[in-house]
Write a protein that holds these residues in place. Sequence first.
Motif, PDB file in Angstrom:
ATOM      1  N   TYR A 111       0.931  -1.186  -0.078  1.00 46.45           N
ATOM      2  CA  TYR A 111       0.016  -0.102  -0.200  1.00 46.45           C
ATOM      3  C   TYR A 111       0.944   1.286   0.040  1.00 46.45           C
ATOM      4  O   TYR A 111       1.377   1.788   0.902  1.00 46.45           O
ATOM      5  N   PRO A 112       1.234   1.733  -1.275  1.00 37.35           N
ATOM      6  CA  PRO A 112       2.551   2.743  -1.153  1.00 37.35           C
ATOM      7  C   PRO A 112       2.240   3.925  -0.536  1.00 37.35           C
ATOM      8  O   PRO A 112       1.065   4.512  -0.984  1.00 37.35           O
ATOM      9  N   PRO A 113       3.011   4.222   0.396  1.00 33.92           N
ATOM     10  CA  PRO A 113       2.552   5.749   0.872  1.00 33.92           C
ATOM     11  C   PRO A 113       3.130   6.880   0.159  1.00 33.92           C
ATOM     12  O   PRO A 113       4.166   6.499  -0.366  1.00 33.92           O
ATOM     13  N   MET A 114       2.553   8.202   0.204  1.00 36.31           N
ATOM     14  CA  MET A 114       2.956   9.136  -0.678  1.00 36.31           C
ATOM     15  C   MET A 114       3.665  10.157   0.343  1.00 36.31           C
ATOM     16  O   MET A 114       2.957  10.484   1.519  1.00 36.31           O
ATOM     17  N   TRP A 129      -2.661  -1.469  -8.115  1.00 38.94           N
ATOM     18  CA  TRP A 129      -1.845  -1.630  -9.415  1.00 38.94           C
ATOM     19  C   TRP A 129      -1.580  -0.643 -10.298  1.00 38.94           C
ATOM     20  O   TRP A 129      -0.406  -0.287 -10.758  1.00 38.94           O
ATOM     21  N   GLN A 130      -2.626   0.315 -10.471  1.00 38.74           N
ATOM     22  CA  GLN A 130      -2.395   1.556 -11.337  1.00 38.74           C
ATOM     23  C   GLN A 130      -1.450   2.637 -10.459  1.00 38.74           C
ATOM     24  O   GLN A 130      -0.695   3.412 -11.163  1.00 38.74           O
ATOM     25  N   ILE A 131      -1.406   2.502  -9.158  1.00 36.77           N
ATOM     26  CA  ILE A 131      -0.469   3.533  -8.505  1.00 36.77           C
ATOM     27  C   ILE A 131       0.788   3.092  -8.657  1.00 36.77           C
ATOM     28  O   ILE A 131       1.818   3.906  -8.944  1.00 36.77           O
ATOM     29  N   HIS A 132       1.233   1.788  -8.648  1.00 33.06           N
ATOM     30  CA  HIS A 132       2.251   1.311  -8.936  1.00 33.06           C
ATOM     31  C   HIS A 132       2.856   1.424 -10.201  1.00 33.06           C
ATOM     32  O   HIS A 132       4.122   2.135 -10.468  1.00 33.06           O
ATOM     33  N   ASN A 133       2.075   1.476 -11.042  1.00 35.06           N
ATOM     34  CA  ASN A 133       2.395   1.507 -12.787  1.00 35.06           C
ATOM     35  C   ASN A 133       2.688   2.834 -12.848  1.00 35.06           C
ATOM     36  O   ASN A 133       3.680   3.194 -13.826  1.00 35.06           O
ATOM     37  N   ALA A 134       1.654   4.006 -12.341  1.00 37.71           N
ATOM     38  CA  ALA A 134       1.900   5.343 -12.867  1.00 37.71           C
ATOM     39  C   ALA A 134       3.005   5.862 -11.998  1.00 37.71           C
ATOM     40  O   ALA A 134       4.038   6.623 -12.686  1.00 37.71           O
ATOM     41  N   GLY A 135       3.295   5.319 -10.929  1.00 35.75           N
ATOM     42  CA  GLY A 135       4.511   5.945  -9.840  1.00 35.75           C
ATOM     43  C   GLY A 135       5.871   5.399 -10.612  1.00 35.75           C
ATOM     44  O   GLY A 135       6.796   6.449 -10.565  1.00 35.75           O
ATOM     45  N   GLN A 136       5.692   4.646 -11.220  1.00 34.06           N
ATOM     46  CA  GLN A 136       7.145   4.050 -11.985  1.00 34.06           C
ATOM     47  C   GLN A 136       7.239   4.895 -13.306  1.00 34.06           C
ATOM     48  O   GLN A 136       8.411   5.264 -13.589  1.00 34.06           O
ATOM     49  N   SER A 137       6.197   4.919 -14.079  1.00 34.79           N
ATOM     50  CA  SER A 137       6.256   5.642 -15.470  1.00 34.79           C
ATOM     51  C   SER A 137       6.541   7.205 -15.345  1.00 34.79           C
ATOM     52  O   SER A 137       7.076   7.676 -16.155  1.00 34.79           O
TER      53      SER A 137
END
Length: 1002
Positions: A867-870, A969-977
């Motif tokens: 659960y990625p914290p900002m 999944w979208q948070i991980h994906n967008a965070g990387q890109s």
Amino acid sequence: KKKTVSFSSMPNDRKINSTAACISLMLEGCELKKVRSNSRMYSRFFVLDADMRSVRWEPSKKDSEKAKIEIKSVKEVRVGKKTPVLRSNGLSDQFPDECAFSIIYGDNYESLDLVASSADVVSAWVMGLRYLVSYGKHSPEAPGPGHPSLRTSWISSVFDLADLEKSGRIPVSRAVQLIKALNPGMKTSTIELKFKELQKASERPGTEVACDLFVEAYCELCTRPEIFFLLVQFSSNKEYLGVKDLLMFLEVEQGMEGVTEEKCLEIVSKYEPSKEGREKGYLAIDGFTRYLLSADCSIFDPQHRKVCQDMAQPLSHYYISSAHSACLLEDNFWGRSDISGYISALGLGCRSIELVLWDGPEGEPVVYTSPSAASCVPFRAVVGLIDQHAFTASAYPLILCLVVRCSAPQQRLAAQCLRKTLGEKLYLEPPNPVASYLPSPEELKGRILIKGKKLPPTCEDSEGEVSDEEEGWELARRLGQEDREAPEGGGLRRVRLSRELSELVSLCQAVPFQDFESSRRGQRYWEMCSFSEVEAGRFANECPAELVSYNKRFLSRIYPSPMRIDASNMNPQDFWKCGCQMVAMNYQTPGLMMDLNAGWFRQNGACGYVLRPAIMREEVSYFSANAKDSLPGVPAQLLHLKIISGQNLPKPKGSGAKGEVVEPYVCAEIHGIPADCAEHRTKTALQSGDNPIFDESLEFQINLPELAVLRFVVLDDDYIGDEFIAQYTIPFECLQPGYRHVPLQSLAGEPLPHATLFVHVAITDRRGGGKGHRRGLAGRRGRRVREYTSTKATGIKAIDEVFRTATQPLREATDLRENVQNALVSFKELCGLTPAANMKQCILTVSTWLLHSDSTPSVTLNLAEQYPPMEAQGPIPDLLRKVLTAYETMIQTSRTLIESADAVYGKLIQAQQAGMDFHKELHRIETKEGLRGHKLQKALESFAWNITVLKGQADLLKHAKAEALDNLWQIHNAGQSCGIGRNGSASPEPSRLQAPLEPIPE
């Protein structure tokens, strides 16, 4: 006073064909209203400095150095009411969403909120500002004609090919044909007028044009500002989309999944006209326009173009495309019987055709539409035609509804003809007495079923008497051809039926309807009833629940009222909402009702069969067709529809006396259950030519998406005689999200070449199930007082105790879902996005703000955690702090949902299954408890409601968990890109984050 420039005051319509044109407007300046937080609006003159480094406004109490915003300080430009000031402002109802925009600037993320006189002015400013903000990162030069762009080079090369004499000039007529070939649908007169204008302006009249003038004419005629605006929005630098830009557009805006750079290069090579663009992987404005107009970008979901539904359910679980009087080409009374009507109906996927058999003059039966028809068709010819065309459009079973009006000897000839001509296709196997339901369309593929009367088993003669059907006699009575009086006492007529014809009837035995209770006790699954439109309409209004329940096991056919002497059509939705499978339509009569029928049956590969909603098929379920609100267990969905523009709209057919000008408006209609039926219209586009700009947002709430149909109708406000321009009808379940073109059709359902509507579609609160698009879960703000779905008392103590155990889990399930929804909406609003936005858009928006700052990102996403914290890196401004808080709430509510869903789901299913254990014993328990009449009906209704609620709420929870996992999944994906993620590994697959919940059995 300085000159005010807006699109509407420009001499040449739609001249914004490049970013340079937008910036030249900004350099000249125009009047905009500045909105303050105290609900006041002030008119100010806004202008871009000559060095293009700042936007200034005047008059102002501030000194001139303060009444400005530097371009380099701009974080984001938002279109619409997307800031707290515009959203909460008391004046916001005084201007439409598309006339507002906001500039977010400075280290404290302040907002300058502005209102323009039209959407066109907003487009110019937003396009220009976004371009300058982006362009500033690459080069301070102005976009000018210094070096030829990708587009100019391509258009010049097209000109060179057409310049056969290599003189640097080509004849005007050739130039006109060239532009027409590059832009099909454009009128020759429009192109000729444009050349005359440009020749006059450049003082170069004549019969030939030079390359520069050709390029200018092409750019002015063939650039659609609304598409150019879209391109600049996603372009990371100049006036084209790179592969990464296109990938972002397809994923974020079009809702496409699994898009790769290879796929994007395929699109570029297929649609980009310039060789240089194809080689470099660039999609410029012309290629982008071609792509958006192509079948690859259709509004109709391509997975519905082939059979995509479960075809193994009983036949009674499907809507079946049905024709009434298919051979008629005109109206019921004076129409000529014509054989081509059958070919047409079968070609459109019709799976049920009515044949009325009359005695023919040559001793052989004929098919009449009425005894006074000018001609008749031999039955033998019709059967031969059916044999030839029965399965060209669909492999699924065809039902021939025989209405017998001929003598027994001619019936025998008809039976012999059917056997001989149709052979193995004819389904003659007797019904399985131990089965409870009809076979499935899959099992009956390639077979023809005969629907008709059958002799009773006690009759051993070669012919016997059976009760007659009402259908067909009304017409004979009107024409004085009635030779059989109704029996005394008002009973059913009796007719003679031959054994040969009787033996052809197997699974569709026609029986008279008595009442629902008699059918429940005595009707067998292979017996079916036909209802007149009037009788079925009475049942649909007075006892819809009984009609829905009846149609779970038995087929019902609805035929038009004999009063429809003009062959007009009934509204099929009135009967579909009650589960009636076969609504017989007059295929020869175009109009709204036929549009609904044709649009509806497109959704399953146009095979003539559409699976009914689960709530109408399940043995125990509560469904009231006349519900005025949302249904238990089915979440309301919101359709956000933006009608942007129209292309190549024709004149109304009946408007011969009119001039060339069309003043169109668009009506968007939802047809479905009564709670869903609604209509919204755009404003009229005045003096707009063939390509009007509407730029209007409409919103619909859909309570039963599986039964909803969306119809676009384009009408002329300035009409003489006829206002209809075009229409398109599409089932709600077939809509694709994002920017789409609607392929318009004529009143008769024929495609109108190059006539389209350009729209944006977004659907929120989607339930999932059968759709490939990942959607944001949030739809609407939670109500102040949260409403909980609860069970109803049946009056039977043992059953009520079981359902009472579900009270707490039902509340918990609602809280888990609503908490996540509310947190999502708050987070999206702070990001300046609508509830229709997805999580990837939110993260990319935040990253855009951060990347437009001079320092390194002040906020990062820790992708090492599930659960990625900002996390803030040092002090951050107030707006970012609010965004972080909203993100944290959203992550925590999502985590609670994901971790608690299984346990709550288990309790709901346990209560549902315990309730279902009582189902088989229900009638015994009712008798024991002494329930009868109204009390019995109420108890059965409450029991079905409870089962539906428990299954529905468990279903919703399951899908909410899947959406929450998808958001991670979208948070991980967008965070990387986008570069704000850290400690990132390969983004997790949503399915691997947590084992999926078990599917709920029907």
